[in-house]
Design an enzyme around this catalytic site. Sequence first.
Site, PDB file in Angstrom:
ATOM      1  N   GLU A 160      15.273 -75.869 -20.121  1.00  0.00           N
ATOM      2  CA  GLU A 160      15.258 -74.417 -19.848  1.00  0.00           C
ATOM      3  C   GLU A 160      15.204 -73.669 -21.164  1.00  0.00           C
ATOM      4  O   GLU A 160      15.257 -74.260 -22.236  1.00  0.00           O
ATOM      5  CB  GLU A 160      16.492 -74.024 -19.036  1.00  0.00           C
ATOM      6  CG  GLU A 160      17.805 -74.413 -19.697  1.00  0.00           C
ATOM      7  CD  GLU A 160      19.026 -74.167 -18.818  1.00  0.00           C
ATOM      8  OE1 GLU A 160      18.934 -73.377 -17.876  1.00  0.00           O
ATOM      9  OE2 GLU A 160      20.072 -74.770 -19.111  1.00  0.00           O
ATOM     10  N   LYS A 167      28.498 -72.345 -15.950  1.00  0.00           N
ATOM     11  CA  LYS A 167      28.157 -71.237 -16.852  1.00  0.00           C
ATOM     12  C   LYS A 167      29.346 -70.919 -17.760  1.00  0.00           C
ATOM     13  O   LYS A 167      30.076 -69.941 -17.552  1.00  0.00           O
ATOM     14  CB  LYS A 167      27.717 -70.010 -16.034  1.00  0.00           C
ATOM     15  CG  LYS A 167      26.995 -68.966 -16.895  1.00  0.00           C
ATOM     16  CD  LYS A 167      26.284 -67.970 -16.023  1.00  0.00           C
ATOM     17  CE  LYS A 167      25.712 -66.808 -16.813  1.00  0.00           C
ATOM     18  NZ  LYS A 167      24.702 -67.186 -17.802  1.00  0.00           N
ATOM     19  N   TYR A 208      31.546 -67.233 -17.520  1.00  0.00           N
ATOM     20  CA  TYR A 208      31.120 -65.841 -17.454  1.00  0.00           C
ATOM     21  C   TYR A 208      29.964 -65.676 -16.489  1.00  0.00           C
ATOM     22  O   TYR A 208      29.344 -66.659 -16.068  1.00  0.00           O
ATOM     23  CB  TYR A 208      30.740 -65.318 -18.849  1.00  0.00           C
ATOM     24  CG  TYR A 208      29.387 -65.792 -19.368  1.00  0.00           C
ATOM     25  CD1 TYR A 208      29.169 -67.125 -19.681  1.00  0.00           C
ATOM     26  CD2 TYR A 208      28.335 -64.900 -19.527  1.00  0.00           C
ATOM     27  CE1 TYR A 208      27.937 -67.546 -20.161  1.00  0.00           C
ATOM     28  CE2 TYR A 208      27.099 -65.317 -20.009  1.00  0.00           C
ATOM     29  CZ  TYR A 208      26.913 -66.640 -20.318  1.00  0.00           C
ATOM     30  OH  TYR A 208      25.692 -67.066 -20.783  1.00  0.00           O
ATOM     31  N   LEU A 221      21.132 -74.697 -15.969  1.00  0.00           N
ATOM     32  CA  LEU A 221      21.911 -73.744 -15.174  1.00  0.00           C
ATOM     33  C   LEU A 221      21.082 -73.335 -13.953  1.00  0.00           C
ATOM     34  O   LEU A 221      19.890 -73.064 -14.090  1.00  0.00           O
ATOM     35  CB  LEU A 221      22.234 -72.498 -16.010  1.00  0.00           C
ATOM     36  CG  LEU A 221      23.078 -71.461 -15.277  1.00  0.00           C
ATOM     37  CD1 LEU A 221      24.529 -71.930 -15.171  1.00  0.00           C
ATOM     38  CD2 LEU A 221      23.017 -70.114 -15.981  1.00  0.00           C
TER      39      LEU A 221
HETATM   40  N1  PDD Z   1      21.846 -66.382 -19.343  1.00  0.00           N
HETATM   41  N2  PDD Z   1      19.783 -70.867 -18.217  1.00  0.00           N
HETATM   42  C1  PDD Z   1      20.666 -70.514 -19.157  1.00  0.00           C
HETATM   43  C2  PDD Z   1      21.063 -71.526 -20.171  1.00  0.00           C
HETATM   44  C3  PDD Z   1      21.209 -69.216 -19.183  1.00  0.00           C
HETATM   45  O1  PDD Z   1      22.104 -68.878 -20.132  1.00  0.00           O
HETATM   46  C4  PDD Z   1      20.769 -68.283 -18.219  1.00  0.00           C
HETATM   47  C5  PDD Z   1      21.302 -66.877 -18.185  1.00  0.00           C
HETATM   48  C6  PDD Z   1      19.829 -68.680 -17.267  1.00  0.00           C
HETATM   49  C7  PDD Z   1      19.327 -67.733 -16.194  1.00  0.00           C
HETATM   50  O2  PDD Z   1      20.320 -67.475 -15.249  1.00  0.00           O
HETATM   51  P1  PDD Z   1      20.341 -66.117 -14.426  1.00  0.00           P
HETATM   52  O3  PDD Z   1      19.020 -65.967 -13.808  1.00  0.00           O
HETATM   53  O4  PDD Z   1      21.415 -66.323 -13.435  1.00  0.00           O
HETATM   54  O5  PDD Z   1      20.639 -64.998 -15.387  1.00  0.00           O
HETATM   55  C8  PDD Z   1      19.367 -69.988 -17.271  1.00  0.00           C
HETATM   56  C9  PDD Z   1      22.409 -65.064 -19.350  1.00  0.00           C
HETATM   57  C10 PDD Z   1      21.433 -64.026 -18.922  1.00  0.00           C
HETATM   58  C11 PDD Z   1      23.032 -64.737 -20.700  1.00  0.00           C
HETATM   59  O6  PDD Z   1      23.869 -65.491 -21.116  1.00  0.00           O
HETATM   60  O7  PDD Z   1      22.684 -63.746 -21.321  1.00  0.00           O
END
Ligand code: PDD
Length: 288
Positions: free
Chosen positions: A184, A152, A37, A208
């Site tokens: 993270e 992801k 996703y 990620l």
């Molecule tokens: N999550 N690390 C993890 C484990 C994440 O699930 C996310 C984002 C990020 C940040 O990635 P980005 O800057 O591309 O949003 C880092 C999304 C926001 C979610 O599942 O809601």
Amino acid sequence: MLEKDNQKVYVNGEFYSKNEASISVFDRGFLFSDSVYEVSAVIEGKLVDWKEHFARLIRSLTHLGIVNNFQEEDFYQIQKKLIKENELKEGLCYVQVTRGVAERDFNFTKKSLLPTVVVFTQEKKILNNPASKVGIKIITVPDDRWRRRDIKTTQLLAQSLAKTHAVQKGVDDSLLVQGGFINEGSSSNAFIIKYGRIITPNLSSDILGGITRSSVIKFCQINNIKIEEQKIKINHLMNAQEVFLTSSTGFVLPVIEIDGRLVGNGLVGGMVKEIQRIYLEQIKAKLS
Ligand code: PDD
């Protein structure tokens, strides 16, 4: 909060009202979390960093060998239509792609499957989220996820448990740690600031590669703010002057307390505020 009943959801080429949208119980996304996703922020009715999100979506699909002949423009138009139909001014747009529907079998090589595509929106205050002004409290928890966190996928149970655990403990979120180092946040990337140096864990399969993370790195570099990518020991985190988390759902969120200990003096620090300002200025200039 569930979205209003008249909200539209996109499923495999059609737009349905939220209550009518459905997918098969034999979808591998449901049976095996065999799906990926993306979630992009929407501000002023426009997408933030869609090109970057699409590139990561293709990367995730390619890594898992999920059929993909998707075009960036097609997904863009679907999201734009949904944002318009749902009258979304500020919030999130999710694109979910599963390997497809098949009789339950661990082996998926028997026949080529047609991916299931779902797109939906969610209203959320991102710009005026109080947490971005007052900061959040977090706890550290062991990182219980599978080892390919750079893809992801929708395997989000460990993150969901970590977040829920944090809320049950009376704080906002969890930071996932492993072998004495920080990885993270449950759904965000982590940064620390010490002696004026900004440090974030380097890219690897442990984390990620966040789109917000790479934007923050790029914008800092443009503004001559030094930023380093390297492993961060938990004790460095605990002694940091400022800490922040980045994600598409929260942008740049200051952390003011970790495991019951204040970060710095417990107030949102000046460098984080400056990074928030730069980040917003830059993304507002390239909404699509
Ligand atoms: N999550 N690390 C993890 C484990 C994440 O699930 C996310 C984002 C990020 C940040 O990635 P980005 O800057 O591309 O949003 C880092 C999304 C926001 C979610 O599942 O809601």
